[in-house]
Scaffold this motif. Sequence first.
Motif, PDB file in Angstrom:
ATOM      1  N   ARG A   3      54.057  38.942  30.532  1.00  0.00           N
ATOM      2  CA  ARG A   3      53.062  39.773  31.490  1.00  0.00           C
ATOM      3  C   ARG A   3      52.227  38.552  32.221  1.00  0.00           C
ATOM      4  N   ASN A   4      51.487  37.946  31.496  1.00  0.00           N
ATOM      5  CA  ASN A   4      50.730  36.676  31.911  1.00  0.00           C
ATOM      6  C   ASN A   4      51.420  35.925  33.052  1.00  0.00           C
ATOM      7  N   GLY A  10      51.469  40.486  38.338  1.00  0.00           N
ATOM      8  CA  GLY A  10      50.333  41.010  38.626  1.00  0.00           C
ATOM      9  C   GLY A  10      49.999  42.233  38.867  1.00  0.00           C
ATOM     10  N   PHE A  11      48.891  42.851  38.234  1.00  0.00           N
ATOM     11  CA  PHE A  11      48.526  44.313  38.353  1.00  0.00           C
ATOM     12  C   PHE A  11      47.630  44.817  39.295  1.00  0.00           C
ATOM     13  N   PHE A  30      45.129  48.297  40.045  1.00  0.00           N
ATOM     14  CA  PHE A  30      45.067  49.662  39.855  1.00  0.00           C
ATOM     15  C   PHE A  30      44.280  50.487  40.696  1.00  0.00           C
ATOM     16  N   HIS A  48      39.617  48.499  38.024  1.00  0.00           N
ATOM     17  CA  HIS A  48      39.223  48.040  36.414  1.00  0.00           C
ATOM     18  C   HIS A  48      38.934  46.357  36.664  1.00  0.00           C
ATOM     19  N   ILE A  97      35.824  43.929  35.658  1.00  0.00           N
ATOM     20  CA  ILE A  97      34.993  43.951  34.483  1.00  0.00           C
ATOM     21  C   ILE A  97      33.567  43.881  34.834  1.00  0.00           C
ATOM     22  N   ASP A 114      34.641  34.979  37.948  1.00  0.00           N
ATOM     23  CA  ASP A 114      34.922  35.251  36.660  1.00  0.00           C
ATOM     24  C   ASP A 114      36.186  36.290  36.280  1.00  0.00           C
ATOM     25  N   LEU A 133      40.520  35.748  35.223  1.00  0.00           N
ATOM     26  CA  LEU A 133      40.770  36.360  33.937  1.00  0.00           C
ATOM     27  C   LEU A 133      42.360  36.049  33.599  1.00  0.00           C
ATOM     28  N   LEU A 193      42.759  32.773  31.991  1.00  0.00           N
ATOM     29  CA  LEU A 193      42.120  32.451  30.790  1.00  0.00           C
ATOM     30  C   LEU A 193      43.122  32.269  29.708  1.00  0.00           C
ATOM     31  N   TYR A 194      44.194  32.872  29.872  1.00  0.00           N
ATOM     32  CA  TYR A 194      45.315  32.874  28.645  1.00  0.00           C
ATOM     33  C   TYR A 194      46.319  32.000  29.000  1.00  0.00           C
ATOM     34  N   ARG A 227      41.278  26.062  36.983  1.00  0.00           N
ATOM     35  CA  ARG A 227      41.143  27.780  36.919  1.00  0.00           C
ATOM     36  C   ARG A 227      40.292  28.046  38.105  1.00  0.00           C
ATOM     37  N   ARG A 236      42.637  38.743  41.836  1.00  0.00           N
ATOM     38  CA  ARG A 236      42.922  38.608  40.385  1.00  0.00           C
ATOM     39  C   ARG A 236      44.522  38.797  40.172  1.00  0.00           C
ATOM     40  N   ALA A 237      44.839  39.475  40.635  1.00  0.00           N
ATOM     41  CA  ALA A 237      46.674  40.029  40.327  1.00  0.00           C
ATOM     42  C   ALA A 237      47.282  38.554  40.889  1.00  0.00           C
TER      43      ALA A 237
END
Lengths: 222, 414, 403
Positions: free
Chosen positions: A81-82, A86-87, A89, A93, A95, A102, A106, A109-110, A118, A154-155
């Motif tokens: 997934r990572n 990319g999602f 919604f 969603h 944070i 930041d 996200l 980060l993983y 980053r 983000r996606a």
Amino acid sequence: MIRLAGVEKVYRTDRIETVALSQIDLEVAAGDFVAVMGPSGCGKSTLLNLIGLLDAPTKGTVELAGKPVASYRDRDVSRLRNETIGFVFQTFHLIPDLRVLDNVELPLLYRKMSGAERRARATRALERVGLASRLQHFPSQLSGGQQQRVAIARAIAGEPRILLADEPTGNLDSQMGDEVMGLIEDLNQKDGVTVVMVTHDPRQAEKAHRTIRIFDGRQVAC
Amino acid sequence: MLRSHLRLALAVLKRRKVFTAISLFGIALTLLVLIVAGALLDNVFGAFPPEVHHDRTLLVFNVRMSGKDAQSTSPAGFGLLDLYARDLPGVERLAITSTMREAFSYQGGRKQRLYLKRTDAEFWRVLQFPFVEGAPFAEAEVDSGARVAVINRTMRRTFFGDGPALGRDLEVDGLTYRVMGVVEDVPMMRAVPFADVWVPHSSGRDQAYRSDLQGEFWGLLLARSAADFPGIQSEFRSRMQRIDLSAYPEFERLHATPETLLASTSRMIFDAHDDPESRPDRLLGVFGLLALLFLALPTINLVNLSISRILERASEIGVRKAFGAPATSLVGQFVLENVVLTLLGGVLSLLAAPLVLAAINQSGVLPYAQLALNLRTFALGLGLAVFFGVLSGAYPAWRLARLHPVVALKGAAR
Amino acid sequence: MIFHLLRLVWHRKRQSALLLAELFASFLVLFAVVLGGVVAGDNWRRPLGFEWEDVWFVGVRASSGDRPDEGLAGRDLVALREAVREFPEVRSAAYVDPAPYQHSQWMDGGRIAGRRVMWRMARADDGLPAVLGLKLVAGRWFSREDDPAGTTPMVVSESFARHVFGTTDVVGRDATSEQEREDAAPPAKRRIVGVIADFRQDGELMGPEHYAFQRAEPASGEMRRLPRVLLVRVAPGSGVALEERLLRRLERERPGYTFQIEPLAQMRSSRNATGLIPLATGGVVGLFLMVMVALGLSGVLWQNVTQRTREIGLRRAHGAAAADVFRQVLAEVALLVTLAVAAGALLVVQIPLQDLVTGIRPGAFAASLALTVFGLYGLALASAAYPARLAASLEPAEALRYE
């Protein structure tokens, strides 16, 4: 790029079985833009979840980027997934406790990556959606359209090959919706990102290359 | 990643002020209780002056004599130490002191209760008391049975006002002693050095104690280094086995082991006077168990609060999962968040601890207590905070990290 | 309604389980603290069986080094007692060992008249009742008539007599322990000469225990162990000056001996202070734990209510009044408390049922249990009140629109 073969999804509780999807065969080529339409509760979101590896099918296989998803072990699907998906919604969603930058960082980060790298990538993604000036804002300080653009940044920050969007314009007025749709089309055309988008809105569906209709868990037309 | 998680943790804690305050209150008070308990134990067992050689001192507390139908456990006799414990290889000095005894003085028409110890001259070399005035008594006084005394500062004030006391007379239990030295007060918790008045062991009315195997004395063995402990212990034990017990027909064996304060205390509490092994870890185990028992309720409380706090962010968990956060990383994130919270609580309790300790010192519940935070208790506090954080954070984190991403995204977690 | 609530609790079972665990642990902590306090209070108001005012403790040691009871000679003790009695301020003096409030106890036990019994005991001379104001219920105290007997005379407490013989009418009965092992020496013969009101050597905080005195009169010749405490009843208001004169007189009488004088009143207050430290510590720690639980519960319920806004809105839409919502939140909490209390009570009643701890009277136990149950309901409902009000004040429309 995405291939679903004989996919079925059944939800079981103690007493009842609910068939959410059955007999789904779907192929999405790289660079394709597919809209998924259908009435509420027909299984659209379930389909998107299966493609996005958020859920495992009861029967059938899901193939991503030419490789069947062999195991649904948390570590393996998380990685897949990572790196590939990319999602976006309907309800963004984001944070609320994190600043825009930041939030966009996200997915990175993983991954093994330096903080500077980053930051650079997230900034680039935000420039792409036209929000380079809002890095240090909190989501609550932005309009709905802006929030969804952050969500798109983000996606794409992780440069995925697939973008899955679940009613991305559902919570936006039409002007903001068009802006967001423009971004998604742009990603598909310029970057060759494969897009699968669930929507209610026929106007938005038109912008896709093709539309799949789901009714009562079955695919009705291509 | 760590920085981002830390930043988020602080942001979340700042946003939910009521939750944070409630959690911090519980954490800080919990840790405060443990830090105060830790400071008490540290004051009993840790190294403080005058016990400057604490790390290389072995103590002989109790002697057990046992036979078929009889058993007697009591502090060592003077004779056992004086006749059998001298010149042990690896031992630099042997000091002998009586256990503390309550005594009374009627000097100046007032009655004063005080604690008395009878010691030898080496006592003042193994332990380094800071002298306010005068000097300790030496072999000359001990050998001649001179009625001389070292008193602490509080006794000087009680009997002689604030002026010097050297050479003045002090009446204790009907005997008159000349004051030779004045030392700073020692807390009563420091079992080995503590007394109000120290006099030569030979200065009493009776001299029959000199050959006793059991009696009211403790031995302090100052080893060259802690590495010599095992050799000293085995030599000491083999000497104990050679002691002639024919004067005690009811007893067949005699047990005594020189060991550290913690090990001796453990032996006393578990009544294991004939165990050849030193087991200080048993006592530490008991303390650990008590601490865990005490932590049970605060932990459940914090687990409940943490779950509530994290549940509220179900959708965040869903998003993170969607973007490829593995469960382990989420567990790490939420445990870290909890540890940040407990560390904040730890800092609060470390700020409050000196006040509580000062209050205990003031209250006089523990005579001459000088409880204070030191590096050890400070580290203990922070260590406890982290431990408490992990303990109370692990379950909520594990449970929430396992949330199904689809369910989490809907925010309908239970 | 109750089943409806039970079902709700069941469906949220994981969260309910944790809340239940917290309430259960709170019950145990609260019970321990309350029991400690109630038992102490119960003990405090019961008669001691002796009078400590104006009685002084005089510790007698033959030498300063050896085992404390060695080297005592009966005639020395008699001479010392006589010397003390010569003082005009001294009303009476007698030997006893161990003395009230002394940190020393002598336990004895055995099978007497077919009943197993453990008791605390002391040795005493013939003059003790006058010094301590002991109340004789039946029979007589020790006296010269016990001199020639080969059996040890014994004065027992009422509870001892009742426990062993079922009555206090036991004067003249044989109280020799049955021989339990073949190879053991035959037990010493004992005969009961009198019964006293229950005697509590450790003072106000001591629980109910059986007690007995054995005769140890130094004037009556040789015996194995001599008592080493001389209790002296002095004129009210006697002070340190008399203490010092007594001490000097005793030292002159037997120069090889060492003496310690302390009023029982002083020993009493230090003994009781020591006994109250664990209670006070437990009370403070327990109080703070309860405050923590109350706050924690409040926070969790508050979160719970916000999370269930939709459900609450639905109930309001279907005609539940604000008061109904308020009651429902409280009722859910009360249900959890009931479960926790039931489990906790089931556990703690094992203490009296299995006879795990002695010295707790049934009344004190029951009172503690009742107080704890009452306290836990109070605590939980008080902490639920604010979240419940919050839930009740939600506007139905707003509640449904939430999220």
